[in-house]
Scaffold this active site. Structure first.
Site, PDB file in Angstrom:
ATOM      1  CG  ASP A   9      -1.912  -1.137   1.206  1.00  0.00           C
ATOM      2  OD1 ASP A   9      -2.357  -1.503   0.116  1.00  0.00           O
ATOM      3  OD2 ASP A   9      -2.206  -1.664   2.291  1.00  0.00           O
ATOM      4  CE1 TYR A  10       1.529   7.788  -2.247  1.00  0.00           C
ATOM      5  CE2 TYR A  10       0.407   8.419  -0.214  1.00  0.00           C
ATOM      6  CZ  TYR A  10       1.192   8.751  -1.318  1.00  0.00           C
ATOM      7  OH  TYR A  10       1.623  10.053  -1.482  1.00  0.00           O
TER       8      TYR A  10
END
Length: 242
Positions: free
Chosen positions: A103-104
C-alpha cells in the site's frame, strides 16, 4: 537494427551465418522476403520470420528486491502523478513490474521483475509463502486478542488463515508487533489489527519467505541472489502450518 544483428541476438545463428540465411531468401520482414544484407528493422514494430516462423530477442530476465518507502505507489504509473516505485529504479533499463503490491502507506520488501511466468506463479492464490511484517499499533493487545488473531478472523467476506503474532515492544500508548501471514488480500494486516481493536499506525514488510531486507536501506534496491531466485522458482506449493 540490421537484420542479421537481430537474427544473431535472437539466437538463430552467428551474424555471418545469418547473412547466408538472408541470401538464401529464408527471411521475411512483415511478410516480405528480404534479400538485402544491410536491411534495417525496428525490433519493436516489425515482424521477423525465419523459415516462416516468427523470431524474437528474448529479454534478459531481471529480479529486483526493493525496500519501498511510504508515499510511493506500487505501480508502473499513476494517473494522479504521484511517485511510483519505478522512480526508485533509475538505473534499471528493463521494464519491470511489481510482484503483488504494498500500500501507499506501507513500507518494506517489494519484489519486481519482467518474468511474467514467475509473477503469475507468485500472485496466484494457491501460492502460499510466509510474509513477515512489523506493525506499530495503537494500544497493547491482550492475550485473548492475540489468540483470536492467531486462530483466524472474520473480515468482510472471508475468514483469515491462522497467523503468527507477537509483541516485540510496548509502552503506555502503543506496541510493536511482528506478524506473519501467508495470504495476501488487500490491506489484510491492517484489517486484522483493526478487527482486534488495535489499528495500525505504521506497517513495514520485512520478509518474504527466505528473502529479507538484511540491511538494505529504505529507498534502495538490489538484485536477488541465486539462492533467493531458486527459492522463488520452486514449483511445489509451500505447505506452511502457522
Amino acid at each position: 537494427m540490421r537484420l542479421q544483428k537481430f537474427m544473431a541476438k535472437a539466437g538463430i545463428a552467428s551474424r555471418r551465418k545469418s547473412e547466408k540465411i538472408i541470401l538464401d531468401e529464408r527471411v521475411m520482414v512483415n511478410d516480405k522476403i528480404i534479400k538485402e544484407l544491410g536491411f534495417k528493422i525496428n525490433p519493436d514494430k516489425d515482424i521477423i520470420k525465419v523459415d516462416n516462423k516468427i523470431i524474437y530477442i528474448e529479454e534478459e530476465k531481471i529480479y529486483i528486491l526493493l525496500n519501498k518507502p511510504v508515499n510511493y505507489i506500487t505501480s508502473v504509473s499513476d494517473q494522479f502523478d504521484r511517485k511510483t516505485v519505478m522512480d526508485l529504479l533509475p538505473d534499471i533499463q528493463q521494464r519491470v513490474y511489481p510482484v503483488g503490491r504494498l500500500d501507499y502507506d506501507t513500507s518494506g520488501l517489494l519484489l519486481l521483475t519482467n518474468d511474467g511466468d514467475l509473477t503469475y506463479k507468485m500472485t496466484h492464490p494457491s501460492h502460499e509463502v510466509e510474509k513477515v511484517y512489523l506493525a506499530e499499533v495503537k494500544g497493547i493487545p491482550s492475550e485473548d486478542q492475540l489468540n483470536n488473531f492467531r486462530n483466524g478472523l472474520s473480515i468482510e467476506d472471508y475468514v483469515t488463515s491462522k497467523a503468527k503474532i507477537n509483541i516485540i515492544e510496548k509502552n503506555n500508548t502503543k506496541s510493536l508487533l511482528e506478524i506473519t501471514i501467508h495470504e495476501g488480500k488487500n490491506r489484510q494486516v491492517r484489517k486484522m489489527c483493526e478487527k482486534i481493536n488495535h489499528p495500525v499506525l505504521k506497517l513495514k514488510r520485512i520478509k518474504f519467505g527466505i528473502i529479507d531486507l538484511n540491511g538494505l536501506k529504505e529507498g534502495n534496491y538490489r538484485r536477488l541472489t541465486k539462492t533467493e531466485l531458486t527459492y522463488l522458482k520452486k514449483s511445489h506449493k509451500e505447505d506452511k502450518k502457522i
